[in-house]
Design an enzyme around this catalytic site. Structure first.
Site, PDB file in Angstrom:
ATOM      1  N   LYS A   1       3.653   0.939  -1.564  1.00  0.00           N
ATOM      2  CA  LYS A   1       2.505   0.304  -0.907  1.00  0.00           C
ATOM      3  C   LYS A   1       2.942  -0.169   0.468  1.00  0.00           C
ATOM      4  O   LYS A   1       3.846  -1.000   0.596  1.00  0.00           O
ATOM      5  CB  LYS A   1       2.002  -0.862  -1.751  1.00  0.00           C
ATOM      6  CG  LYS A   1       0.876  -1.616  -1.088  1.00  0.00           C
ATOM      7  CD  LYS A   1       0.242  -2.626  -2.015  1.00  0.00           C
ATOM      8  CE  LYS A   1      -0.815  -3.424  -1.267  1.00  0.00           C
ATOM      9  NZ  LYS A   1      -1.489  -4.389  -2.132  1.00  0.00           N
TER      10      LYS A   1
ATOM     11  N   ARG B   1      -9.786  -6.869   2.643  1.00  0.00           N
ATOM     12  CA  ARG B   1      -9.478  -8.306   2.766  1.00  0.00           C
ATOM     13  C   ARG B   1     -10.722  -9.073   3.193  1.00  0.00           C
ATOM     14  O   ARG B   1     -10.928 -10.206   2.764  1.00  0.00           O
ATOM     15  CB  ARG B   1      -8.317  -8.519   3.729  1.00  0.00           C
ATOM     16  CG  ARG B   1      -7.012  -7.968   3.165  1.00  0.00           C
ATOM     17  CD  ARG B   1      -5.862  -8.116   4.153  1.00  0.00           C
ATOM     18  NE  ARG B   1      -4.692  -7.376   3.695  1.00  0.00           N
ATOM     19  CZ  ARG B   1      -3.654  -7.068   4.473  1.00  0.00           C
ATOM     20  NH1 ARG B   1      -3.636  -7.441   5.741  1.00  0.00           N
ATOM     21  NH2 ARG B   1      -2.629  -6.397   3.984  1.00  0.00           N
TER      22      ARG B   1
ATOM     23  N   LYS C   1       1.944  -9.146   5.870  1.00  0.00           N
ATOM     24  CA  LYS C   1       2.584  -8.862   4.581  1.00  0.00           C
ATOM     25  C   LYS C   1       3.822  -7.980   4.737  1.00  0.00           C
ATOM     26  O   LYS C   1       4.263  -7.344   3.787  1.00  0.00           O
ATOM     27  CB  LYS C   1       1.548  -8.229   3.635  1.00  0.00           C
ATOM     28  CG  LYS C   1       0.329  -9.122   3.392  1.00  0.00           C
ATOM     29  CD  LYS C   1      -0.541  -8.631   2.230  1.00  0.00           C
ATOM     30  CE  LYS C   1      -1.691  -9.604   1.957  1.00  0.00           C
ATOM     31  NZ  LYS C   1      -2.499  -9.227   0.790  1.00  0.00           N
TER      32      LYS C   1
ATOM     33  N   GLU D   1      11.615   2.921  -4.204  1.00  0.00           N
ATOM     34  CA  GLU D   1      10.656   2.018  -4.865  1.00  0.00           C
ATOM     35  C   GLU D   1      10.133   2.651  -6.163  1.00  0.00           C
ATOM     36  O   GLU D   1      10.067   2.011  -7.205  1.00  0.00           O
ATOM     37  CB  GLU D   1       9.459   1.723  -3.939  1.00  0.00           C
ATOM     38  CG  GLU D   1       9.714   0.691  -2.860  1.00  0.00           C
ATOM     39  CD  GLU D   1       9.702  -0.742  -3.390  1.00  0.00           C
ATOM     40  OE1 GLU D   1       9.508  -0.945  -4.603  1.00  0.00           O
ATOM     41  OE2 GLU D   1       9.900  -1.660  -2.579  1.00  0.00           O
TER      42      GLU D   1
ATOM     43  N   LYS E   1      -0.045   4.224  -1.467  1.00  0.00           N
ATOM     44  CA  LYS E   1      -1.181   3.585  -0.790  1.00  0.00           C
ATOM     45  C   LYS E   1      -0.797   3.146   0.605  1.00  0.00           C
ATOM     46  O   LYS E   1       0.276   2.565   0.747  1.00  0.00           O
ATOM     47  CB  LYS E   1      -1.551   2.374  -1.643  1.00  0.00           C
ATOM     48  CG  LYS E   1      -2.661   1.531  -1.140  1.00  0.00           C
ATOM     49  CD  LYS E   1      -2.807   0.358  -2.060  1.00  0.00           C
ATOM     50  CE  LYS E   1      -3.771  -0.601  -1.412  1.00  0.00           C
ATOM     51  NZ  LYS E   1      -3.723  -1.893  -1.956  1.00  0.00           N
TER      52      LYS E   1
ATOM     53  N   SER F   1      -9.809   0.878   1.776  1.00  0.00           N
ATOM     54  CA  SER F   1     -11.052   0.432   2.422  1.00  0.00           C
ATOM     55  C   SER F   1     -11.182   0.911   3.865  1.00  0.00           C
ATOM     56  O   SER F   1     -12.265   1.302   4.298  1.00  0.00           O
ATOM     57  CB  SER F   1     -11.135  -1.092   2.361  1.00  0.00           C
ATOM     58  OG  SER F   1      -9.975  -1.682   2.935  1.00  0.00           O
TER      59      SER F   1
ATOM     60  N   TYR G   1     -13.621   4.672  -2.974  1.00  0.00           N
ATOM     61  CA  TYR G   1     -14.948   4.047  -2.988  1.00  0.00           C
ATOM     62  C   TYR G   1     -16.035   5.113  -2.976  1.00  0.00           C
ATOM     63  O   TYR G   1     -17.198   4.814  -3.204  1.00  0.00           O
ATOM     64  CB  TYR G   1     -15.082   3.093  -1.788  1.00  0.00           C
ATOM     65  CG  TYR G   1     -14.013   2.009  -1.828  1.00  0.00           C
ATOM     66  CD1 TYR G   1     -14.164   0.891  -2.655  1.00  0.00           C
ATOM     67  CD2 TYR G   1     -12.832   2.122  -1.095  1.00  0.00           C
ATOM     68  CE1 TYR G   1     -13.176  -0.083  -2.716  1.00  0.00           C
ATOM     69  CE2 TYR G   1     -11.834   1.159  -1.153  1.00  0.00           C
ATOM     70  CZ  TYR G   1     -12.013   0.058  -1.965  1.00  0.00           C
ATOM     71  OH  TYR G   1     -11.025  -0.892  -2.046  1.00  0.00           O
TER      72      TYR G   1
HETATM   73  C1  PBG Z   1      -4.081  -6.830  -2.919  1.00  0.00           C
HETATM   74  C2  PBG Z   1      -4.649  -5.502  -2.648  1.00  0.00           C
HETATM   75  C3  PBG Z   1      -5.000  -4.985  -1.405  1.00  0.00           C
HETATM   76  C4  PBG Z   1      -5.624  -3.776  -1.654  1.00  0.00           C
HETATM   77  C5  PBG Z   1      -5.612  -3.558  -3.032  1.00  0.00           C
HETATM   78  N1  PBG Z   1      -4.992  -4.628  -3.629  1.00  0.00           N
HETATM   79  C6  PBG Z   1      -4.881  -5.567  -0.040  1.00  0.00           C
HETATM   80  C7  PBG Z   1      -3.594  -6.073   0.416  1.00  0.00           C
HETATM   81  O1  PBG Z   1      -2.528  -5.774  -0.120  1.00  0.00           O
HETATM   82  O2  PBG Z   1      -3.634  -6.849   1.379  1.00  0.00           O
HETATM   83  C8  PBG Z   1      -6.237  -2.904  -0.608  1.00  0.00           C
HETATM   84  C9  PBG Z   1      -7.270  -1.939  -1.060  1.00  0.00           C
HETATM   85  C10 PBG Z   1      -8.143  -1.419   0.017  1.00  0.00           C
HETATM   86  O3  PBG Z   1      -7.924  -1.658   1.224  1.00  0.00           O
HETATM   87  O4  PBG Z   1      -9.124  -0.723  -0.331  1.00  0.00           O
HETATM   88  N2  PBG Z   1      -2.741  -6.905  -3.208  1.00  0.00           N
END
Ligand code: PBG
Length: 342
Positions: A207, A217, A237, A253, A268, A294, A333
């Site tokens: 990730k 978010r 993050k 990982e 991701k 997203s 989505y």
């Molecule tokens: C939270 C999480 C996130 C997403 C899925 N779980 C955001 C992040 O890590 O800040 C993002 C999914 C998306 O953008 O559609 N840990």
């Protein structure tokens, strides 16, 4: 085999004409190497504690849903042939705290949603839930924040409990999305000690710290929270999510998470990580999921709204490319829209 050999450059005509197989739609279908079916898709849904649906501005076409609408969506998933849904709670600001303790309340929104969905669709539709604290913390981070740092082991101890609470509510797959080290083994142990050995772990293994999570978010209200985290010393993050510059690290990982007991692993975002998906699938040959996040969705929808892209085709092509790169399953989505087109 050189191009001149395959095309028979010595003769008057090319012996092989690759265009011959592209002439008709039936023929293109017949020789297609990759196909997307509803079974390849997972549908992410946002749930909130209100009676009405609420549009998410940066994700046109996606709403925050009341529990009863999530239940309907789960039934739709079943009839469309979509095997699983991924649920994300929009937690009220009153329930957010520095330590995100509300994540551990067995009567919180996500647990009530899981129960309601299970009552409707039982084991027919998979329920996937994130294990991470970001919906519940005032600073929007996935872990505990102490002295300007996200602490690893203290966070893992809370995530263990969160995973057990989700499993006890009836979640089929817990999905640690927090990127703490060692959390998969810790969560596996906690689940097994609590007689939840049937519950699967989908690890968000590779990730990346990505700007493409922005609209998500916003949907959760954790973006603004992350802004406040700036004053606490950690506004982004990047100390736990991966650097988009790296690929070898993604393999490490994944190797760790598999060794620790992950049943499924995720890469991701998807479209900026097709090389990672490919390498992971080639290297490990394990069920590999990819999340079209997203921001990927928002880009396509924004261009479509401006008349710059054909939205249906753009969504299908993007998901097809993710599958072609090696993903066994794609969180998107667009899931219901694509499933209807299949
Ligand atoms: C939270 C999480 C996130 C997403 C899925 N779980 C955001 C992040 O890590 O800040 C993002 C999914 C998306 O953008 O559609 N840990």
């Amino acid at each position: 085999m050189s191009t001149s050999e395959t095309r028979g450059s010595l003769g008057r005509f090319p012996t092989t004409r690759l265009r011959r197989n592209r002439q008709y739609e039936w023929l293109r279908d017949m020789v297609a190497e990759t196909r997307v079916s509803p079974h390849d898709l997972i549908w992410p849904l946002f749930v909130h504690d209100k009676a009405e649906c609420e549009p998410i501005v940066a994700m046109p076409g996606v709403n925050r849903l009341p529990i009863k609408e999530v239940v309907k969506a789960a039934a739709d998933a079943k009839s469309l042939g979509i095997p699983a849904i991924a649920l994300f709670p929009v937690v009220g600001s009153k329930q957010k705290t520095v330590d995100g303790q509300h994540a551990l309340d067995p009567e919180n929104l996500i647990c009530r949603t899981i129960q309601a969905v299970r009552a409707e669709t039982g084991d027919d539709v998979g329920i996937i839930c994130d294990v991470a604290l970001d919906p519940y913390t005032t600073h929007g981070h996935d872990g505990l924040l102490k002295n300007g740092r996200i602490v690893n082991d203290g966070t893992v101890a809370v995530l263990q409990q969160q995973a057990v609470v989700l499993a006890q509510a009836g979640c089929h797959i817990v999905a640690p999305s927090d990127m703490m080290d060692g959390r998969v083994r810790a969560i596996r142990t906690a689940l097994d000690e609590n007689q939840q050995e049937q519950v699967e772990i989908l690890s968000y293994a590779a990730k990346y710290a990505s700007v493409f999570y922005g609209p998500f978010r916003d949907a959760l209200g954790s973006h603004a929270a992350l802004g406040t985290a700036k004053s606490l010393g950690v506004a982004d993050k990047k100390t736990y999510q991966m650097n988009p510059a790296n690929t070898d690290e993604a393999l490490r990982e994944v190797a760790f998470d598999l060794d620790e007991g992950a049943d499924l692993i995720m890469v991701k975002p998807a479209m900026t990580c097709l090389d990672i998906i490919y390498r992971v699938k080639q290297t490990f040959g394990v069920p590999t999921l990819a999340y079209q996040v997203s921001g990927e969705y928002a880009m396509i929808q924004a261009a479509t709204a401006n008349g710059w892209l054909d939205g249906d085709q753009a969504a299908s092509e993007a998901v097809l490319a993710i599958k072609r790169s090696g993903a066994d399953s794609i969180l998107t989505y667009f899931a219901p829209k694509i499933a209807r087109q299949c």
